[in-house]
Design an enzyme around this catalytic site. Structure first.
Site, short mmCIF file in Angstrom:
data_model
loop_
_atom_site.label_atom_id
_atom_site.label_comp_id
_atom_site.label_asym_id
_atom_site.label_seq_id
_atom_site.Cartn_x
_atom_site.Cartn_y
_atom_site.Cartn_z
N ARG A 93 0.84 -1.19 0.00
CA ARG A 93 0.00 0.00 0.00
C ARG A 93 0.88 1.25 0.00
O ARG A 93 1.93 1.26 0.63
CB ARG A 93 -0.88 0.04 1.26
CG ARG A 93 -1.97 -0.98 1.29
CD ARG A 93 -2.90 -0.73 2.47
NE ARG A 93 -2.30 -1.00 3.75
CZ ARG A 93 -1.87 -0.09 4.60
NH1 ARG A 93 -2.00 1.20 4.33
NH2 ARG A 93 -1.32 -0.42 5.75
N TYR A 128 -1.30 -3.64 -6.92
CA TYR A 128 -1.04 -4.45 -5.73
C TYR A 128 -2.08 -4.27 -4.63
O TYR A 128 -2.44 -3.14 -4.28
CB TYR A 128 0.34 -4.11 -5.15
CG TYR A 128 0.88 -5.21 -4.26
CD1 TYR A 128 1.60 -6.26 -4.80
CD2 TYR A 128 0.65 -5.21 -2.89
CE1 TYR A 128 2.07 -7.30 -4.00
CE2 TYR A 128 1.13 -6.23 -2.08
CZ TYR A 128 1.85 -7.27 -2.65
OH TYR A 128 2.32 -8.29 -1.85
N LYS A 130 -9.52 -2.22 1.64
CA LYS A 130 -9.22 -1.06 2.50
C LYS A 130 -9.98 0.19 2.02
O LYS A 130 -10.43 0.99 2.84
CB LYS A 130 -7.72 -0.79 2.51
CG LYS A 130 -6.87 -1.97 2.97
CD LYS A 130 -7.17 -2.36 4.39
CE LYS A 130 -6.18 -3.42 4.89
NZ LYS A 130 -6.49 -3.83 6.27
N HIS A 149 -11.07 -1.95 11.57
CA HIS A 149 -9.94 -2.79 11.16
C HIS A 149 -9.74 -3.87 12.24
O HIS A 149 -8.84 -3.78 13.07
CB HIS A 149 -8.69 -1.89 11.05
CG HIS A 149 -7.51 -2.55 10.44
ND1 HIS A 149 -6.22 -2.12 10.67
CD2 HIS A 149 -7.40 -3.59 9.58
CE1 HIS A 149 -5.38 -2.86 9.98
NE2 HIS A 149 -6.07 -3.77 9.32
N SER A 187 -1.53 -3.11 11.38
CA SER A 187 -1.00 -4.05 10.39
C SER A 187 0.29 -4.68 10.92
O SER A 187 1.06 -4.00 11.61
CB SER A 187 -0.70 -3.31 9.08
OG SER A 187 -1.83 -2.56 8.69
N CYS A 242 0.68 -7.12 13.15
CA CYS A 242 0.69 -7.50 14.57
C CYS A 242 0.04 -8.86 14.80
O CYS A 242 -0.29 -9.21 15.94
CB CYS A 242 -0.01 -6.44 15.42
SG CYS A 242 0.92 -4.93 15.57
N ASP A 261 -9.59 -9.43 9.21
CA ASP A 261 -9.07 -8.08 8.94
C ASP A 261 -10.07 -6.95 9.13
O ASP A 261 -9.69 -5.87 9.55
CB ASP A 261 -8.52 -8.04 7.50
CG ASP A 261 -7.66 -6.81 7.23
OD1 ASP A 261 -6.85 -6.47 8.11
OD2 ASP A 261 -7.80 -6.21 6.15
N ARG A 312 2.25 -12.04 -0.26
CA ARG A 312 0.88 -12.34 0.19
C ARG A 312 0.36 -13.65 -0.37
O ARG A 312 0.78 -14.11 -1.42
CB ARG A 312 -0.06 -11.22 -0.28
CG ARG A 312 0.25 -9.85 0.28
CD ARG A 312 -0.37 -9.66 1.63
NE ARG A 312 0.18 -8.51 2.34
CZ ARG A 312 -0.35 -8.04 3.46
NH1 ARG A 312 -1.43 -8.59 3.97
NH2 ARG A 312 0.20 -7.03 4.07
O1 O2Y Z 1 0.19 -4.07 1.21
C1 O2Y Z 1 -0.97 -4.32 0.88
O2 O2Y Z 1 -1.45 -3.91 -0.17
C2 O2Y Z 1 -1.82 -5.13 1.71
S1 O2Y Z 1 -2.22 -4.36 3.19
C3 O2Y Z 1 -3.22 -5.44 4.08
C4 O2Y Z 1 -3.69 -6.58 3.49
C5 O2Y Z 1 -4.50 -7.44 4.20
C6 O2Y Z 1 -4.84 -7.12 5.47
N1 O2Y Z 1 -4.39 -6.00 6.06
C7 O2Y Z 1 -3.57 -5.18 5.41
C8 O2Y Z 1 -3.11 -3.98 6.17
O3 O2Y Z 1 -2.22 -3.24 5.78
O4 O2Y Z 1 -3.66 -3.75 7.26
MN MN Z 2 -5.29 -5.03 7.75
#
Ligand code: O2Y
Ligand code: MN
Length: 602
Positions: free
Chosen positions: A73, A214, A223, A243, A265, A267, A290, A382
């Site tokens: 992200r 991604y 999200k 979340h 994220s 944890c 999540d 992932r």
């Molecule tokens: O990096 C990403 O695009 C994935 S982020 C993510 C994916 C699944 C569950 N939680 C998260 C997060 O960053 O909290």
């Molecule tokens: Mn998450």
């Protein structure tokens, strides 16, 4: 448009308008079928986006490798474009909506040339749920469609449920148009991060994402819709988009409690959500790992719905020890992204709990050997797997009305000060504890390792509006239902370290001991001691049967470090300052009470 499988006028005219803007080669309306999924996988095998894994070892599984610039992200390129900047708050990047629309219109102009434009109807939440939301994602990425098919309810059934109703437009492009005759690449994207945009218009509402293929940047149901947009809609409609994982804990006697937990994220939410308890006879079932959509039911209790249908979990660190149920979940029908490929066409990653292969192809497609000095898998690699494949998926995980919550947990990765578990004294105290959530950064995150990043309610990157207003909204819950019916709130910390850098608590399945104490507290059975920071278990209240933990470690885990907490108070106070006097007075009062308690403590 002749081939549209809908009569929804708004939808047809939006798709026509987007096709005029993006100039795709074709338009494909997704039906969400198995056949469609398989043909997308075949297509991606041809373009090199997918590599087929060993059919005997990983039936129906694929590996994708992203462009090295497109691995996570991009918070710095994520925007909330509300009309008023104060409504987005200091927790979000903001741009004036009209200006952002102009920028996006420029970027999306012709951006799908040479590509297929997929129109994917999806629902967040079971179709029969009163709070489900329908989105339509337009994307030029078959990888996104395949992942969204796993992560959401997608396709024809959603379009049928939509009828002539309203939907949330979710516009996505990888930002890599093809000139006539230009060859495609396995992972098209816009490599220049300053040209990537993940944009939310909460008042419309709509989502526009450009340049990344991604995860959270591109699977727009997750999200973007289920947290950032849903948090705004939820406040308007009187519910909460959080979340949080959701789990059911069942005692050997068959007593059941549902618990939701918000951790930042990285944890271990996925690990806790499907944990194998070490306590004999105790069972955990997974409702979600999540996101939780929480509303007040007719009986006044809070009910939680998992709006997703899959797991997009971090692969490195996932092992039989850390998460045996995830290991089984990803045995088949799974998309792996940025993990290593072994010579027998299986997957491998760091801390998988199995020996490293003698050689492998790393996440960038290069030859890799143990000791070569590089990681085989990207730290944010992932797996995308159907929730239905989890061996402990809860029988009620798709209940439209959700599951009733007994407790809400907050937590984070904290090496010092924060005890193993702390019970809030009231809803308001619990909201205060949630507002103080934070986590120490790991090697997987960007930035300095070990630095404390405040992440209130684990929602800092995901709250679609001003977090000070979000705190106020949480504080309003006792006005919306009978206070006694609200879940009890706890703060947990599995990550305490000793002064010589040892873990004080074994974690993983042993965390069931803490969950047991929480459920017994809810039932009014377990002992606790009142402290300046909240109620902590007496050392004999935790069931430690069969666990060899030094009593000095246990004392440290359950002690109140007065000096550490005094620093904590001032750090939380500093984190409130960013909200320019918008933080509710109730939280400032909680801060003062804690300050006074600590000063009065010997
Ligand atoms: O990096 C990403 O695009 C994935 S982020 C993510 C994916 C699944 C569950 N939680 C998260 C997060 O960053 O909290
Ligand atoms: Mn998450």
């Amino acid at each position: 448009m002749t081939n549209a499988p809908t009569t929804n006028k708004k939808l047809i005219s939006w798709v026509e308008e987007m096709a005029r803007l993006c100039q795709p080669k074709n338009i494909h309306w997704c039906d969400g079928s198995k056949e469609e999924y398989n043909s997308l996988c075949e297509l991606m095998l041809k373009t090199g986006t997918f590599t087929k894994l060993n059919e005997k070892k990983r039936p129906n599984c694929y590996l994708a490798r992203s462009h090295p610039s497109d691995v996570a992200r991009v918070e710095e390129r994520t925007f909330i474009c509300s009309a008023n900047q104060d409504d987005a708050g200091p927790n979000n990047h903001w741009k004036e909506p009209a200006e952002m629309h102009r920028t996006l219109n420029g970027l999306f102009q012709g951006c799908m040339a040479g590509r297929t434009m997929y129109v994917l109807p999806f629902s967040m939440g079971p179709l029969e749920s009163p709070i489900r939301k329908i989105g339509i994602e337009i994307t030029d990425s078959p990888y996104v469609v395949a992942n969204m098919q796993i992560m959401t309810r997608a396709g024809k059934a959603v379009l049928d449920a939509l009828g002539d109703g309203d939907f949330i437009p979710c516009m996505h492009s990888v930002g890599a148009p093809l000139r006539p005759g230009q060859a495609d690449v396995p992972w098209p994207c816009e490599p220049d991060v300053s040209r990537k945009y993940i944009v939310h218009f909460p008042e419309e509402p709509s989502i526009w994402s450009y340049g990344s293929g991604y995860g959270g940047n591109a699977l727009l149901g997750k999200k973007c819709l289920a947290l950032r947009i849903a948090s705004v809609v939820a406040r308007r409609e009187g519910w909460l988009a959080e979340h949080m994982l959701i789990l059911r804990l069942t005692s050997p006697e068959g007593k059941t409690h549902f618990i939701a937990a918000a951790f930042p994220s990285a944890c271990g939410k996925t690990n806790l959500a499907m944990m194998l308890p070490s306590l004999p006879g105790w069972k955990v079932n997974c409702v979600g790992d999540d996101i939780a959509w929480i509303c007040i039911g007719a009986d006044g209790r809070m009910y939680a719905v998992n709006p997703e249908t899959g797991f997009f979990g971090v692969a490195p660190g996932t092992s039989v020890k850390s998460n045996p149920n995830a290991i089984h979940t990803i045995e088949r029908n799974t998309i792996f992204t940025n993990v290593a490929l072994t010579p027998d066409m299986d997957v491998w990653w760091e801390d998988m709990g199995v020996p490293a292969p003698e050689k492998a192809i790393d996440w960038q497609g290069n030859e890799w050997t143990p000791g070569c000095g590089r990681k085989a898998a990207h730290p944010n690699a992932r797996f995308t797997a159907p929730a239905s494949q989890c061996p402990v998926i809860d029988p009620d995980w798709q209940k439209p009305e959700g599951v009733p919550l007994s407790a809400i947990l907050f937590g984070g990765r904290r090496s010092s000060t924060i005890p193993l578990v702390n019970e809030a004294l009231s809803w308001e105290h619990g909201v205060f504890l949630g507002s103080g959530c934070g986590s120490e950064t790991t090697a997987a995150a960007l930035g300095k390792v070990g630095a404390l990043r405040r992440d209130p309610f684990a929602m800092l990157p995901f709250c679609g509006y001003n977090m000070a207003d979000y705190f106020a909204y949480w504080l309003s819950m006792p006005q919306r239902t009978d206070r006694s019916k609200l879940p009890r709130i706890y703060f947990v910390n599995w990550f305490r370290k000793s002064s010589d850098d040892r873990w004080l608590w074994p974690g993983y399945g042993e965390n069931s001991r803490v969950l047991k104490w929480i459920c017994e507290r809810v039932e009014g059975k377990a002992k606790a001691v009142s402290t300046p920071i909240g109620n902590l278990p007496t050392p004999d209240a935790l069931d430690l049967t069969g666990l060899n933990i030094p009593s000095t470690d246990l004392q440290e885990l359950l002690a109140v470090d007065i000096e550490g907490w005094k620093n904590e108070v001032e750090d939380i106070a500093a984190s409130y300052k960013k909200f320019n006097n918008r933080v509710p007075a109730t939280l400032l009062e909680q801060l003062d009470i804690l300050r006074k308690n600590l000063n009065d403590a010997k």
